[in-house]
Design a protein around this motif. Structure first.
Motif, PDB file in Angstrom:
ATOM      1  N   SER A  60       4.428 -15.412   0.604  1.00  0.00           N
ATOM      2  CA  SER A  60       4.248 -14.225  -0.254  1.00  0.00           C
ATOM      3  C   SER A  60       5.208 -13.049   0.275  1.00  0.00           C
ATOM      4  CB  SER A  60       2.766 -13.627  -0.105  1.00  0.00           C
ATOM      5  OG  SER A  60       2.709 -13.442   1.198  1.00  0.00           O
ATOM      6  N   SER A  61       5.814 -13.270   1.614  1.00  0.00           N
ATOM      7  CA  SER A  61       6.435 -12.220   2.030  1.00  0.00           C
ATOM      8  C   SER A  61       8.065 -12.490   1.513  1.00  0.00           C
ATOM      9  CB  SER A  61       6.703 -12.252   3.366  1.00  0.00           C
ATOM     10  OG  SER A  61       7.242 -13.098   4.222  1.00  0.00           O
ATOM     11  N   THR A  62       8.443 -13.861   0.707  1.00  0.00           N
ATOM     12  CA  THR A  62       9.678 -14.182   0.222  1.00  0.00           C
ATOM     13  C   THR A  62      10.124 -12.997  -0.600  1.00  0.00           C
ATOM     14  OG1 THR A  62       9.397 -16.452   0.966  1.00  0.00           O
ATOM     15  CG2 THR A  62      11.150 -15.756  -0.681  1.00  0.00           C
ATOM     16  N   PRO A  63      11.287 -12.544  -0.454  1.00  0.00           N
ATOM     17  CA  PRO A  63      11.814 -11.440  -1.678  1.00  0.00           C
ATOM     18  C   PRO A  63      11.735 -12.145  -3.101  1.00  0.00           C
ATOM     19  CG  PRO A  63      13.264 -11.402   0.261  1.00  0.00           C
ATOM     20  CD  PRO A  63      12.182 -12.536   0.212  1.00  0.00           C
ATOM     21  N   GLU A  64      11.299 -11.581  -4.021  1.00  0.00           N
ATOM     22  CA  GLU A  64      11.295 -12.121  -5.485  1.00  0.00           C
ATOM     23  C   GLU A  64      12.659 -11.955  -5.970  1.00  0.00           C
ATOM     24  OE1 GLU A  64       9.363 -11.212  -9.653  1.00  0.00           O
ATOM     25  OE2 GLU A  64       8.647 -10.002  -7.759  1.00  0.00           O
ATOM     26  N   ASP A  65      13.368 -12.868  -6.673  1.00  0.00           N
ATOM     27  CA  ASP A  65      14.602 -12.732  -7.067  1.00  0.00           C
ATOM     28  C   ASP A  65      14.625 -12.074  -8.631  1.00  0.00           C
ATOM     29  OD1 ASP A  65      17.097 -12.872  -8.318  1.00  0.00           O
ATOM     30  OD2 ASP A  65      17.135 -15.167  -8.383  1.00  0.00           O
ATOM     31  N   LYS A  66      14.741 -10.622  -8.471  1.00  0.00           N
ATOM     32  CA  LYS A  66      14.719 -10.092  -9.953  1.00  0.00           C
ATOM     33  C   LYS A  66      15.459 -10.344 -10.923  1.00  0.00           C
ATOM     34  CE  LYS A  66      17.471  -6.109  -8.893  1.00  0.00           C
ATOM     35  NZ  LYS A  66      17.767  -4.649  -8.680  1.00  0.00           N
ATOM     36  N   PHE A 123      27.841  -0.046  -3.112  1.00  0.00           N
ATOM     37  CA  PHE A 123      28.503  -1.255  -2.826  1.00  0.00           C
ATOM     38  C   PHE A 123      27.876  -2.337  -2.449  1.00  0.00           C
ATOM     39  CE2 PHE A 123      31.729   2.352  -2.299  1.00  0.00           C
ATOM     40  CZ  PHE A 123      32.108   2.314  -3.572  1.00  0.00           C
ATOM     41  N   ASP A 124      26.837  -1.926  -1.359  1.00  0.00           N
ATOM     42  CA  ASP A 124      26.073  -3.048  -0.741  1.00  0.00           C
ATOM     43  C   ASP A 124      25.025  -3.739  -1.643  1.00  0.00           C
ATOM     44  OD1 ASP A 124      24.783  -0.609  -1.038  1.00  0.00           O
ATOM     45  OD2 ASP A 124      23.463  -1.126   0.550  1.00  0.00           O
ATOM     46  N   LYS A 125      24.773  -3.056  -2.761  1.00  0.00           N
ATOM     47  CA  LYS A 125      24.053  -3.584  -3.860  1.00  0.00           C
ATOM     48  C   LYS A 125      24.695  -4.530  -4.823  1.00  0.00           C
ATOM     49  CE  LYS A 125      20.219  -0.164  -3.195  1.00  0.00           C
ATOM     50  NZ  LYS A 125      19.428   0.924  -4.153  1.00  0.00           N
ATOM     51  N   ALA A 126      25.948  -3.981  -5.005  1.00  0.00           N
ATOM     52  CA  ALA A 126      26.631  -4.570  -6.054  1.00  0.00           C
ATOM     53  C   ALA A 126      27.352  -6.028  -5.711  1.00  0.00           C
ATOM     54  CB  ALA A 126      27.841  -3.786  -6.464  1.00  0.00           C
ATOM     55  N   VAL A 127      27.597  -6.207  -4.303  1.00  0.00           N
ATOM     56  CA  VAL A 127      28.024  -7.573  -4.032  1.00  0.00           C
ATOM     57  C   VAL A 127      27.165  -8.596  -4.141  1.00  0.00           C
ATOM     58  CG1 VAL A 127      28.684  -8.575  -1.893  1.00  0.00           C
ATOM     59  CG2 VAL A 127      29.551  -6.472  -2.256  1.00  0.00           C
ATOM     60  N   PRO A 128      25.674  -8.574  -3.854  1.00  0.00           N
ATOM     61  CA  PRO A 128      24.923  -9.840  -4.309  1.00  0.00           C
ATOM     62  C   PRO A 128      24.825  -9.908  -5.699  1.00  0.00           C
ATOM     63  CG  PRO A 128      23.657  -7.859  -3.118  1.00  0.00           C
ATOM     64  CD  PRO A 128      25.034  -7.275  -2.887  1.00  0.00           C
ATOM     65  N   LEU A 129      24.826  -9.025  -6.438  1.00  0.00           N
ATOM     66  CA  LEU A 129      24.775  -9.144  -7.708  1.00  0.00           C
ATOM     67  C   LEU A 129      26.092 -10.037  -8.087  1.00  0.00           C
ATOM     68  CD1 LEU A 129      23.131  -5.802  -8.785  1.00  0.00           C
ATOM     69  CD2 LEU A 129      21.987  -8.252  -8.894  1.00  0.00           C
ATOM     70  N   PHE A 130      27.125  -9.545  -7.934  1.00  0.00           N
ATOM     71  CA  PHE A 130      28.481 -10.339  -8.321  1.00  0.00           C
ATOM     72  C   PHE A 130      28.035 -11.660  -7.550  1.00  0.00           C
ATOM     73  CE2 PHE A 130      30.537  -5.928  -8.624  1.00  0.00           C
ATOM     74  CZ  PHE A 130      30.490  -6.109  -9.823  1.00  0.00           C
ATOM     75  N   GLU A 131      27.817 -11.974  -6.518  1.00  0.00           N
ATOM     76  CA  GLU A 131      27.625 -13.422  -5.893  1.00  0.00           C
ATOM     77  C   GLU A 131      26.795 -14.130  -6.858  1.00  0.00           C
ATOM     78  OE1 GLU A 131      26.461 -12.656  -1.964  1.00  0.00           O
ATOM     79  OE2 GLU A 131      28.344 -12.537  -1.233  1.00  0.00           O
ATOM     80  N   LYS A 132      25.561 -13.630  -7.173  1.00  0.00           N
ATOM     81  CA  LYS A 132      24.822 -14.234  -8.208  1.00  0.00           C
ATOM     82  C   LYS A 132      25.391 -14.574  -9.371  1.00  0.00           C
ATOM     83  CE  LYS A 132      20.353 -12.770  -6.523  1.00  0.00           C
ATOM     84  NZ  LYS A 132      20.044 -13.972  -6.179  1.00  0.00           N
TER      85      LYS A 132
END
Length: 265
Positions: A22-28, A50-59
């Motif tokens: 239940s503690s696993t982050p949900e992939d929004k 920028f720290d939030k943009a990078v993982p979105l670009f990776e996805k």
């Protein structure tokens, strides 16, 4: 009769597993389209997150693999990493892009961005604040930056980034020559005249038509004079007179640290 603790232990372990799950982050982004991911990533990028943009670009790279959008995501991720100060990661992203997409129409931009990542673009403008310029810092990044800009200008002379790259190359060459002169001056001011002569000669041999050479000649003159090598001193002075007839060094001596050597483009 003593009961076995195993059933209770099993319950606790199961509860722990459930809590862990239940503690696993949900992939929004799970139900998002590639276009929506890109839009959200760009919003984060444009807002400076920028720290939030990078993982979105990776996805997005994974979701849109094999498409032009995935290529754009790679470039945007590199830019976000660069702006976040993650230079090593940005260079790695750009190297991967250029390896995977050698025929990309954005290849010139990738080279330009790689040059920017290694280019300390604030040092010339704000050097007077810290009394430290690019010539006094590690030269590897400057040389890597120069190579990226050089490849861009050579391969893509009509690129929209070519003119700025050429100007930055000029700045870098000036700074590298000034680095040698900075070291030569350091030795001279400490009485290591032979070492000063050697570094000044490196600058004169390796670089042409850069501002630092005037000071290199002045250091040669002063060092030869300090060593009593009058003929070499006079030879260097003749070259100085011919090359810089109005030399400020011959008139005023070494330049003040308040007078930066760099020039803006």
């Amino acid at each position: 009769m003593v009961r076995s603790p195993l059933p209770l232990l099993s319950v606790l372990l199961a509860a722990g597993l459930v809590a862990g799950c239940s503690s696993t982050p949900e992939d929004k982004t799970a139900g998002w389209s590639p276009d929506k991911i890109y839009s959200e990533a760009r919003d984060e990028l444009n807002s400076g997150a920028f720290d939030k943009a990078v993982p979105l670009f990776e996805k997005l790279e994974g979701r849109a693999a094999g498409t032009a959008l995935a290529q754009q995501a790679q470039l945007d991720k590199a830019y976000a990493q660069y702006k976040a100060g993650e230079k090593v990661q940005a260079v790695a992203t750009l190297d991967r892009f250029m390896k995977l997409h050698p025929a990309s129409p954005a290849y010139d931009y990738a080279l330009y961005l790689k040059g920017l990542v290694n280019f300390n673009d604030n040092l010339g403008l704000f050097a007077w604040v810290s009394r430290q310029d690019l010539s006094e810092r590690d030269q590897k990044a400057a040389k890597d930056s120069f190579e990226s800009f050089r490849e861009l200008v050579t391969r893509f002379p009509d690129s929209r980034y070519a003119k700025d790259s050429q100007q930055r190359m000029t700045y870098i060459v000036n700074s590298l020559a000034q680095y040698e002169v900075h070291v030569a001056r350091y030795y001279y001011q400490r009485g290591a005249y032979v070492a000063a002569i050697n570094r000044a000669q490196i600058a004169l041999a390796d670089y042409k038509d850069v501002p630092a050479l005037e000071e290199a000649l002045y250091i040669l003159i002063q060092s030869y004079d300090a060593l009593g090598m009058t003929q070499l001193r006079d030879d260097a002075r003749r070259v100085m007179t011919a090359s810089y007839p109005n030399s400020q060094y011959m008139r005023d001596g070494f330049r003040s640290k308040d007078d930066p050597w760099w020039k803006l483009w």
